[in-house]
Scaffold this active site. Structure first.
Site, PDB file in Angstrom:
ATOM      1  N   SER A   7      24.466 -42.629 -27.425  1.00  0.00           N
ATOM      2  CA  SER A   7      23.301 -42.537 -28.303  1.00  0.00           C
ATOM      3  C   SER A   7      22.705 -43.923 -28.534  1.00  0.00           C
ATOM      4  CB  SER A   7      23.696 -41.923 -29.645  1.00  0.00           C
ATOM      5  OG  SER A   7      22.629 -42.043 -30.567  1.00  0.00           O
ATOM      6  N   HIS A  32      21.475 -40.086 -24.855  1.00  0.00           N
ATOM      7  CA  HIS A  32      21.076 -39.337 -26.052  1.00  0.00           C
ATOM      8  C   HIS A  32      20.079 -40.163 -26.855  1.00  0.00           C
ATOM      9  CE1 HIS A  32      21.787 -35.975 -28.816  1.00  0.00           C
ATOM     10  NE2 HIS A  32      21.688 -36.853 -29.799  1.00  0.00           N
ATOM     11  N   ASP A  34      17.869 -40.085 -30.269  1.00  0.00           N
ATOM     12  CA  ASP A  34      17.654 -39.456 -31.575  1.00  0.00           C
ATOM     13  C   ASP A  34      16.302 -39.842 -32.155  1.00  0.00           C
ATOM     14  OD1 ASP A  34      20.139 -38.032 -32.101  1.00  0.00           O
ATOM     15  OD2 ASP A  34      21.087 -39.998 -32.149  1.00  0.00           O
ATOM     16  N   MET A  36      13.911 -39.298 -35.406  1.00  0.00           N
ATOM     17  CA  MET A  36      14.001 -38.858 -36.795  1.00  0.00           C
ATOM     18  C   MET A  36      12.697 -39.172 -37.522  1.00  0.00           C
ATOM     19  SD  MET A  36      17.949 -39.950 -37.681  1.00  0.00           S
ATOM     20  CE  MET A  36      17.802 -41.684 -37.265  1.00  0.00           C
ATOM     21  N   HIS A  65      16.759 -35.639 -28.803  1.00  0.00           N
ATOM     22  CA  HIS A  65      17.199 -34.834 -29.950  1.00  0.00           C
ATOM     23  C   HIS A  65      16.193 -35.029 -31.086  1.00  0.00           C
ATOM     24  CE1 HIS A  65      20.531 -34.343 -33.265  1.00  0.00           C
ATOM     25  NE2 HIS A  65      19.662 -33.334 -33.259  1.00  0.00           N
ATOM     26  N   MET A 136      26.184 -30.241 -34.630  1.00  0.00           N
ATOM     27  CA  MET A 136      26.272 -31.478 -35.410  1.00  0.00           C
ATOM     28  C   MET A 136      27.622 -31.519 -36.132  1.00  0.00           C
ATOM     29  SD  MET A 136      23.612 -33.269 -34.810  1.00  0.00           S
ATOM     30  CE  MET A 136      24.024 -34.548 -36.017  1.00  0.00           C
ATOM     31  N   GLY A 141      21.178 -37.846 -39.928  1.00  0.00           N
ATOM     32  CA  GLY A 141      20.372 -38.802 -40.672  1.00  0.00           C
ATOM     33  C   GLY A 141      21.148 -39.792 -41.504  1.00  0.00           C
ATOM     34  N   PHE A 142      22.448 -39.650 -41.567  1.00  0.00           N
ATOM     35  CA  PHE A 142      23.288 -40.564 -42.335  1.00  0.00           C
ATOM     36  C   PHE A 142      24.308 -41.208 -41.413  1.00  0.00           C
ATOM     37  CE2 PHE A 142      21.933 -37.209 -45.205  1.00  0.00           C
ATOM     38  CZ  PHE A 142      21.503 -37.909 -46.327  1.00  0.00           C
ATOM     39  N   GLY A 143      24.423 -42.511 -41.451  1.00  0.00           N
ATOM     40  CA  GLY A 143      25.367 -43.210 -40.596  1.00  0.00           C
ATOM     41  C   GLY A 143      26.749 -43.330 -41.221  1.00  0.00           C
ATOM     42  N   GLY A 144      27.732 -43.620 -40.385  1.00  0.00           N
ATOM     43  CA  GLY A 144      29.072 -43.936 -40.859  1.00  0.00           C
ATOM     44  C   GLY A 144      29.875 -42.766 -41.388  1.00  0.00           C
ATOM     45  N   GLY A 175      28.410 -36.725 -33.589  1.00  0.00           N
ATOM     46  CA  GLY A 175      28.713 -37.250 -34.916  1.00  0.00           C
ATOM     47  C   GLY A 175      30.172 -37.556 -35.149  1.00  0.00           C
ATOM     48  N   GLY A 176      30.465 -38.807 -35.459  1.00  0.00           N
ATOM     49  CA  GLY A 176      31.822 -39.188 -35.825  1.00  0.00           C
ATOM     50  C   GLY A 176      32.802 -39.261 -34.677  1.00  0.00           C
ATOM     51  N   GLY A 196      27.885 -43.029 -30.250  1.00  0.00           N
ATOM     52  CA  GLY A 196      26.986 -44.142 -30.524  1.00  0.00           C
ATOM     53  C   GLY A 196      27.725 -45.455 -30.663  1.00  0.00           C
TER      54      GLY A 196
END
Length: 215
Positions: A7, A32, A34, A36, A65, A136, A141-144, A175-176, A196
């Site tokens: 990503s 990928h 993203d 937003m 995406h 997902m 929309g939220f990192g970490g 994600g993650g 990512g």
């Protein structure tokens, strides 16, 4: 074995072209991307001009995406900018079937994504229309964020439905993902794994090699 889809949201944008080239040189097939809008998700990323720019330097499959409200408004623009496939969110489309059909008419691969709180059964009626289903495994929309383990239950359901209905869609997860959990994720039957930070934080070539070793 699952395939990686790095990503670019986690890339160093000061060196984006160079880093995408390095990813491509590892034999990676998917990239990928993203997008937003600050409405469907809190963050704002980038759009068509960036995709058009990097398209000139890469022959990877651009897995775009769209985390945007009513993406049908922009699918033609993303097709022109160089997308190979467009993924839209079930939650963001008033007319999901119409949006997926529109993507296919443009000659692109149509895919659907669902957020963690959305039951996977809600997209059963479009499984015969899609190239890929993106699960997902964090809140978009939220990192970490940490990987949500219950995402793998959706993957198992999608595998069962694919076999039951004789379909061929790919299952993607986003994600993650990191080197500690990617083996379990792939072992549950995920075809495409978005990563990512696990790819772009440090030496990209080495990171991809490490992730592939445990896939």
């Amino acid at each position: 074995m699952g395939e990686l889809a790095p990503s670019i949201l986690a890339a160093d944008f000061n060196r984006l072209g160079e880093q995408i080239k390095e990813v491509g040189n590892t034999g990676t097939r998917y990239l990928h991307i993203d997008v937003m809008d600050g409405l469907f998700v809190p963050s704002i990323s980038f759009g068509m001009p960036l995709i058009e720019s990097i398209r000139k330097e890469s022959d990877m499959f651009f897995d775009v995406h769209l985390m945007i409200n009513e993406p049908v408004r922009y699918i033609s623009d993303f097709a022109k900018s160089g997308a190979d496939g467009i993924t839209v969110h079930k939650e963001a489309c008033a007319g999901l079937k119409e949006t997926l059909s529109g993507i296919k008419r443009l000659g692109l691969k149509p895919s659907v994504s669902i957020n963690p709180e959305t039951p996977v059964q809600e997209i059963e009626d479009v499984l015969d229309m899609v190239y890929m289903v993106l699960v997902m495994s964090v809140h978009p929309g939220f990192g970490g964020q940490k990987f949500i383990p219950s995402s793998l239950e959706k993957v198992c359901w999608l595998k069962e439905k694919r076999e039951e209905k004789g379909l061929s869609y790919k299952i993607e997860i986003d994600g993650g993902v990191n080197k500690n959990n990617i083996s379990e994720i792939a072992g549950n039957g995920v075809d495409i794994i978005v990563a990512g930070t696990a790819v772009f934080n440090g030496n990209i070539t080495e990171n991809i090699s490490i992730l592939r070793e445990v896939l």
